[in-house]
Every structure is written in C-alpha cells, then in structure tokens.
Design an enzyme around this catalytic site. Structure first.
Site, PDB file in Angstrom:
ATOM      1  N   CYS A   2       0.843  -1.185   0.000  1.00  0.00           N
ATOM      2  CA  CYS A   2       0.000   0.000   0.000  1.00  0.00           C
ATOM      3  C   CYS A   2       0.883   1.242   0.000  1.00  0.00           C
ATOM      4  CB  CYS A   2      -0.869   0.001   1.240  1.00  0.00           C
ATOM      5  SG  CYS A   2      -1.721  -1.558   1.465  1.00  0.00           S
ATOM      6  N   ARG A  27       1.254   1.617  -6.243  1.00  0.00           N
ATOM      7  CA  ARG A  27       1.506   0.611  -5.212  1.00  0.00           C
ATOM      8  C   ARG A  27       0.261  -0.200  -4.887  1.00  0.00           C
ATOM      9  NH1 ARG A  27       6.374   2.254  -1.838  1.00  0.00           N
ATOM     10  NH2 ARG A  27       5.803   0.468  -0.597  1.00  0.00           N
ATOM     11  N   TRP A  74      -3.732  -1.967  -1.390  1.00  0.00           N
ATOM     12  CA  TRP A  74      -3.691  -3.232  -2.142  1.00  0.00           C
ATOM     13  C   TRP A  74      -4.106  -4.295  -1.147  1.00  0.00           C
ATOM     14  CZ3 TRP A  74      -1.133  -7.984  -2.032  1.00  0.00           C
ATOM     15  CH2 TRP A  74      -1.194  -8.728  -3.211  1.00  0.00           C
ATOM     16  N   ASN A  98       1.049  -0.265   6.080  1.00  0.00           N
ATOM     17  CA  ASN A  98       1.525  -1.030   4.928  1.00  0.00           C
ATOM     18  C   ASN A  98       2.160  -2.298   5.458  1.00  0.00           C
ATOM     19  OD1 ASN A  98       2.530  -1.882   2.476  1.00  0.00           O
ATOM     20  ND2 ASN A  98       4.351  -0.574   2.590  1.00  0.00           N
ATOM     21  N   GLY A  99       1.529  -3.452   5.201  1.00  0.00           N
ATOM     22  CA  GLY A  99       2.135  -4.699   5.666  1.00  0.00           C
ATOM     23  C   GLY A  99       1.101  -5.675   6.158  1.00  0.00           C
ATOM     24  N   GLU A 482       9.133 -13.469 -21.001  1.00  0.00           N
ATOM     25  CA  GLU A 482       8.730 -12.088 -20.723  1.00  0.00           C
ATOM     26  C   GLU A 482       7.521 -11.706 -21.582  1.00  0.00           C
ATOM     27  OE1 GLU A 482       9.145 -10.050 -18.504  1.00  0.00           O
ATOM     28  OE2 GLU A 482       8.764  -8.077 -19.337  1.00  0.00           O
ATOM     29  N   LYS A 486       3.939 -10.506 -20.079  1.00  0.00           N
ATOM     30  CA  LYS A 486       3.295  -9.229 -20.435  1.00  0.00           C
ATOM     31  C   LYS A 486       1.863  -9.482 -20.884  1.00  0.00           C
ATOM     32  CE  LYS A 486       5.415  -7.014 -18.939  1.00  0.00           C
ATOM     33  NZ  LYS A 486       6.689  -6.997 -18.303  1.00  0.00           N
ATOM     34  N   GLU A 489      -0.501 -10.611 -17.891  1.00  0.00           N
ATOM     35  CA  GLU A 489      -0.800  -9.679 -16.803  1.00  0.00           C
ATOM     36  C   GLU A 489      -1.686  -8.513 -17.226  1.00  0.00           C
ATOM     37  OE1 GLU A 489       2.507  -7.543 -14.971  1.00  0.00           O
ATOM     38  OE2 GLU A 489       3.615  -7.638 -16.846  1.00  0.00           O
ATOM     39  N   HIS A 505       7.877 -32.360 -25.378  1.00  0.00           N
ATOM     40  CA  HIS A 505       7.910 -33.050 -24.086  1.00  0.00           C
ATOM     41  C   HIS A 505       6.646 -32.755 -23.277  1.00  0.00           C
ATOM     42  CE1 HIS A 505      11.936 -34.388 -24.882  1.00  0.00           C
ATOM     43  NE2 HIS A 505      12.271 -33.145 -25.199  1.00  0.00           N
ATOM     44  N   LYS A 605       2.358  -2.326  -8.439  1.00  0.00           N
ATOM     45  CA  LYS A 605       3.664  -2.096  -9.049  1.00  0.00           C
ATOM     46  C   LYS A 605       4.801  -2.515  -8.125  1.00  0.00           C
ATOM     47  CE  LYS A 605       6.296  -0.237 -12.279  1.00  0.00           C
ATOM     48  NZ  LYS A 605       6.474  -1.122 -13.443  1.00  0.00           N
TER      49      LYS A 605
END
Ligand code: F6R
Length: 610
Positions: A2, A27, A74, A98-99, A482, A486, A489, A505, A605
């Site tokens: 947060c 955040r 968040w 925050n936590g 990557e 992208k 997400e 395989h 982020k």
C-alpha cells in the site's frame, strides 16, 4: 504494497496528500482514503477504487486540516471495499498501514473481549484499537504506538498514526517496509515512498528498522527500537519529481514502451569511455571486486528475473563465468552453496520488492564476495543496502507492466558482462566491438517501434483467444517468457512460454487451431532447430506468429504470419530487440480487450508483501 503519505503542516494539507496519493497509486489501487484533524476533530473520507474516486468525493465534501494521513490500498486481509479502506479509526485516532500483522486474530479476540467493536475485516484495525487501548493508559501517543508495535508479529507493519489527542504531529513507525520523512519548508511529511514527497521537498530522512518518529510541523524527532532519541542523516534526493503526464499517449505502458530509446540512452550515458565500459559505472569500489569475481549469482522476481535469465547466457558465453539465476521468493528459503568469490546480483525496478530485499539480506550472511544492486530507483532500500549499485536510469515507470525498466536492466547486465569479460581477458578489440553493439541499441529500438502499426493489426488475431504459447531458444527463451508474462498480466489471456525444444515433451498436446503460438526467430545458429520446432506446431494445425529476422525465409502459408524485424541485429542485441514487439503485442491485445492495462486487476507495481 500500500502507499502511505502524511503531513503535519501550516496550512491545509489535503491537496498535498492527494498529490502524494496520485504518485503512490501504482503501489495499490483497490481503495483510497484520508483523515485530517479539522478544528480539533478527526475527519475521514474513504472510497473504493482509484484515487480519482476519492478526489471526486472530496470535491463534493471538502475536508481540510493542518495535519493528515492518506492511503492507497492493495488488499491483503479483507476484500477491496470502503469499510476495509484505510485510514482505520478508533475514537480520535487514525492509522494508515503497509504490511501484514500475522497475529491479528489473537489481538482481535483480546480487543473484542475488552469491548472494542470492529468495523472492518482488515488486520490493520487491530493496530488502531491497540493504540487507543495503550493511549488511555500511557497518556502519550508515541509510547502508545511503541507499546502496540511491541505486540505485533509479522515483520511488515510500517504505519503512520494521527490523533486528535496530539493534533499537530504524526507518529510514524518503520517495521519491515520503508518509511521516509520529508523535511519541508512549511511543515514536514512522511511517506512509504520518496515519490510522494518530491513535489514538496527533496530533503529526506530514512527511518531505520524499528524507528519511531514524531513528525511535527516544525520539528522531527526520531527514536530507535530501544526508545533512544537518534539522529538520522538528512539526504538530498537525486530523484526529480518526474512528470507523470501521459502526453500524447493513451496509457503509461504505451508511453513507457516508446520512451525506451531515450531510457537506454540515459542508461549508457557516461558509462562508455573510449570504446570500453568504465568500472566506475558500478561504484567506486567496483574495480577490485569485479577483478576477483569468479562467478555470479543473480536473484530477482518477475520481469527482473527474466532479465537475469538473459544475462546468464551472456555471462557464460562472453565472460566465461558460471552464473546461477534464482527467483528471490525461492532463494530466501533455500540453503544455497556459495562458491568462493561469487558476486551476488539483485535486480529490481523498484528496489523495494520484499522477496528480493530479503534475498539480499540473506546473501549478506552467506559469504559472497560482494553484493550488487541493479535498480531503477535511487535511494531505494536495495540500493542503500547493497555494496555496489548500478542505477538503470529508466525514469519513473508507472504502468504496472514493466517495459523500459526491463530493457534498461538488459543493457546494465550487458555492461556488467563486458566489464567481467575484460577481467578475464577478452581483449580491447572484442570489447570495443561489443560496446559498439551496445551503443547501437537505442537506435535499433527506435526502428523496432516502427512495427507498432503492424502489431496493432496483428493483435486482432489474439483478442478473442483464451490461451497463447510463446516459444524461443537460447537467450530468446527468457524473452519468450517475458512476452508471455506481459500478455497474461495486462490482457488476462492465459499465456505460457516454453523453450522451443521442450515442446514435444508436453505442451505440444495443447496445440490446436485455437491456440496462437508466438515465436521469436532471429537469424542465429539455433534457427534451424527452431524451424523444426515450428513445423511440429504447423503439423498439428497450430497458428503461428513469428517475429523473424529480415533475412529469414519461412514457408508462408495460411497458418503462419511472419512479422519481419526492421533490421538484422547481432546475437548480443537480440534479446533486447525482440522484446519490444512482444511488449507492443501485449499492449495492443489489452487495448482491444478493454482492460485497465496500466493498473491490471489484482496486481501492484511494488510488491512489499511476501
Ligand atoms: C511484470 C512486473 C513484475 C515485476 C516484479 C519485480 O511486468 O513488473 O513481475 O518485475 O514484481 O519487481 P521489481 O523489479 O520492482 O523488483
């Protein structure tokens, strides 16, 4: 994860808190809220959703006060909702946090038995009620906060407290996640992140672990974990309050993709001297450390981890050094064996990712030669704690999906590879040649961006799909990873990457005409092998989308779309250059699907929880 900002000021602090929240929104963006002391009374406003929703509520119901705290959330404990939004209150006390509090259930039971009523499902609410409980007994807010901290378990519980009992000062505490005090002219601030302070001040004091600060309008007093008053150095930030304007772009991600040539130019600036990379680029003590380096261990998360995977190929091939790459969340719980003279490298855009920081701290106890942080944010926890630092200088990255941070990390790792290869005798001519290839990167990326229109058109083929497969070989395998990250997400299409040789395989079983398969196909020694792997896809009716070197001939048929790169590039340049079209593909697919692509659902982020 947060964002927190607070201010004890001379005038109305609400506009400053709201600007701070806008800068912290990356955040977390489930909900936002603020509390101020107005006429001696605590007043609070919270809204579900983005900071803009809070702004609109404020427009209709202005709150003002000379001290206040604000928060963007968040969600961890308790779903995103107005009642779970911070600040949480108990009587005249408000807390933003925050936590995670691991023993919140036990504390909640105890508080309920003492008659406290809970309004939310959050773990944070126990903090504010415990402070209330201790304030009633201790009569002093700082003491009440310190006593409460002593009862919390979890290790990640930084907070800022506002109370009508002491209306002209905030109490801030650092437990696990960063807290920085900003020394302003007309009042002082406190935040979880330097970015929130920069519009007002660049004079900063970073709290150390366990510190509790009393942030008043005219003074800041800091106490360590033992309750002794301490002085923390005042630093002047090197960061600028970068513009967060979108300019002509629709989204930050688009802007940041197109900023890559400029970001790479900055990453290279002053680091190349006479065709060689200056050791000093890695810090004043780098020369002797890099001269002794006999192996490299890279640790990171997400996109930054993919940069590390690319670097492994280059460090092995160019510098002939052994290199291991680990996910930070795994590394911190392993028992790594550290060969002599191994350099530990932590890669992070934010420098605040909790797993990467914990890995760095663990590494410091394990006998590495030294630790190096490759990071985009000056004054982050990672850069302050590592022995050596290399700043990638990508500029502020706001879109949750990392783009320019990744390509500048690749450039940084290439510079590290070159410096280490020099120590191992690659010779000045070879170094000059590789450095020339490095210097060409900004121009080549500029050319790759010309594919934008073609990729926007190609994106239509993906917009209604549910799955996609990405294939690459060698150093292009992490590039495929990557590309898949992208796409998933920001467009919410399930995407996986495989080393092309792994296809038969297992994943080949998934291929049918509804599964687009994306391949990156530079003209290198692995091309023939990749071609055979792609034939395997075609033979099963899979639709192929190949980003290919201009000279590569593929038998075009109905099921194969070839997108030619604008230029042939050197093997060392391939990972960076082939990343760009994959970023553009993810971006355009997400635009067609109408997702909130700068702030995709469930993500944030900066990941400051485990
Ligand atoms: C993906 C993305 C994340 C981050 C990861 C690590 O686009 O941005 O996977 O790469 O959360 O973050 P940093 O690099 O800040 O440590």
């Amino acid at each position: 994860m947060c964002g927190i900002v607070g201010m004890a000021g001379g005038q109305n602090v609400t506009p400053i808190l709201m600007e701070g929240l806008r800068r912290l929104e990356y955040r977390g963006y489930d909900s936002a809220g603020l509390a101020v002391i107005n006429g001696g009374r605590l007043q609070r406003l919270r809204r579900m959703g983005k900071v803009q929703a809070l702004q609109e509520a404020l427009n209709g119901n202005p709150l003002s006060g000379a001290s206040g705290v604000a928060h963007t959330r968040w969600a961890t404990h308790g779903k995103p909702s107005e009642i779970n939004a911070h600040p949480h209150t108990s009587g005249g006390i408000a807390v933003v946090h925050n936590g995670i509090i691991e023993n919140h259930e036990a504390l909640r039971e105890q508080l309920e038995a003492d008659g406290y009523r809970f309004a939310s499902e959050t773990d944070t609410e126990v903090i504010v009620h415990r402070i209330n409980y201790h304030l009633a007994r201790a009569g002093d807010l700082r003491l009440a906060v310190s006593r409460t901290i002593g009862e919390l378990e979890g290790g990640y519980a930084s907070m800022v407290v506002l109370s009508d009992a002491q209306p002209d000062a905030l109490i801030a505490a650092r437990i696990g996640t960063p807290v920085v005090v900003g020394l302003g002219g007309d009042g002082n601030l406190v935040a979880s992140d330097v970015a929130a302070l920069l519009p007002v001040t660049s004079r900063l004091q970073f709290l150390e672990e366990g510190d509790v600060a009393v942030v008043g309008r005219d003074s800041v007093r800091i106490f360590d974990a033992g309750g002794r008053e301490v002085q923390r150095p005042v630093r002047v930030s090197e960061q600028t309050a970068d513009s967060v304007d979108l300019g002509r772009h629709r989204h930050y991600m688009e802007k940041e993709i197109h900023e890559q040539p400029a970001a790479l130019t900055r990453a290279l600036a002053n680091r190349i001297e006479d065709g060689a990379i200056a050791d000093s680029a890695f810090g004043p003590e780098a020369r002797s450390i890099l001269a002794q380096t006999a192996g490299v261990h890279i640790v990171a998360c997400g996109t930054s981890y993919h940069a590390g995977l690319v670097a492994r190929y280059q460090l092995e091939e160019v510098a002939r050094l052994p290199c291991a790459v680990d996910l930070a969340s795994e590394y911190r719980y392993r028992s790594p064996v550290v060969p002599e003279n191994t350099l530990f490298v932590a890669i992070s855009q934010s420098g605040e990712t909790v797993d990467t920081l914990a890995a760095l701290r663990a590494a410091k106890e394990l006998g590495y030669l030294a630790t190096l942080a490759i990071c985009n944010v000056a004054e982050s926890s990672l850069t302050r704690e590592a022995d050596l630092t290399f700043l990638t200088r990508a500029g502020i990255e706001i879109g949750v999906a990392s783009t320019k941070a990744f390509t500048t990390q690749l450039a940084a790792l290439l510079m590290l590879t070159i410096v280490l290869a020099r120590q191992r005798g690659i010779g000045a001519d070879t170094e000059r040649q590789i450095v020339n290839h490095l210097a060409e990167l900004p121009g080549l990326v500029e050319q790759s961006l010309l594919l934008d229109g073609a990729i926007a058109e190609l994106a239509h083929e993906f917009a209604d799909k549910h799955h996609a497969l990405f294939l690459g070989r060698g150093a292009l395998n992490p590039v495929a990873m990557e590309g898949a990250l992208k796409l998933k997400e920001i467009s919410y299409i399930h995407a996986e990457a495989y080393a092309a040789g792994e296809l038969k395989h297992g994943p080949l079983a998934l291929v049918d005409d509804d599964m687009p398969v994306v391949a990156v196909a530079p003209n290198n020694e692995l091309l023939a092998k990749l071609r055979s792997n792609l034939q395997e896809v075609r033979a099963r009716g899979g639709r192929l989308f190949v980003f290919a070197d201009p000279a590569v001939e593929f038998g075009d048929d109905d099921g194969v779309r070839i997108l030619r790169m604008p230029a042939h590039v050197q093997p060392i340049q391939e990972p960076l250059l082939y990343t760009v079209p994959l970023q553009l593909l993810a971006y355009h697919v997400a635009v067609l699907r109408g997702t909130d692509l700068d702030q995709p659902r469930n993500l944030a982020k900066t990941v400051t929880v485990e």
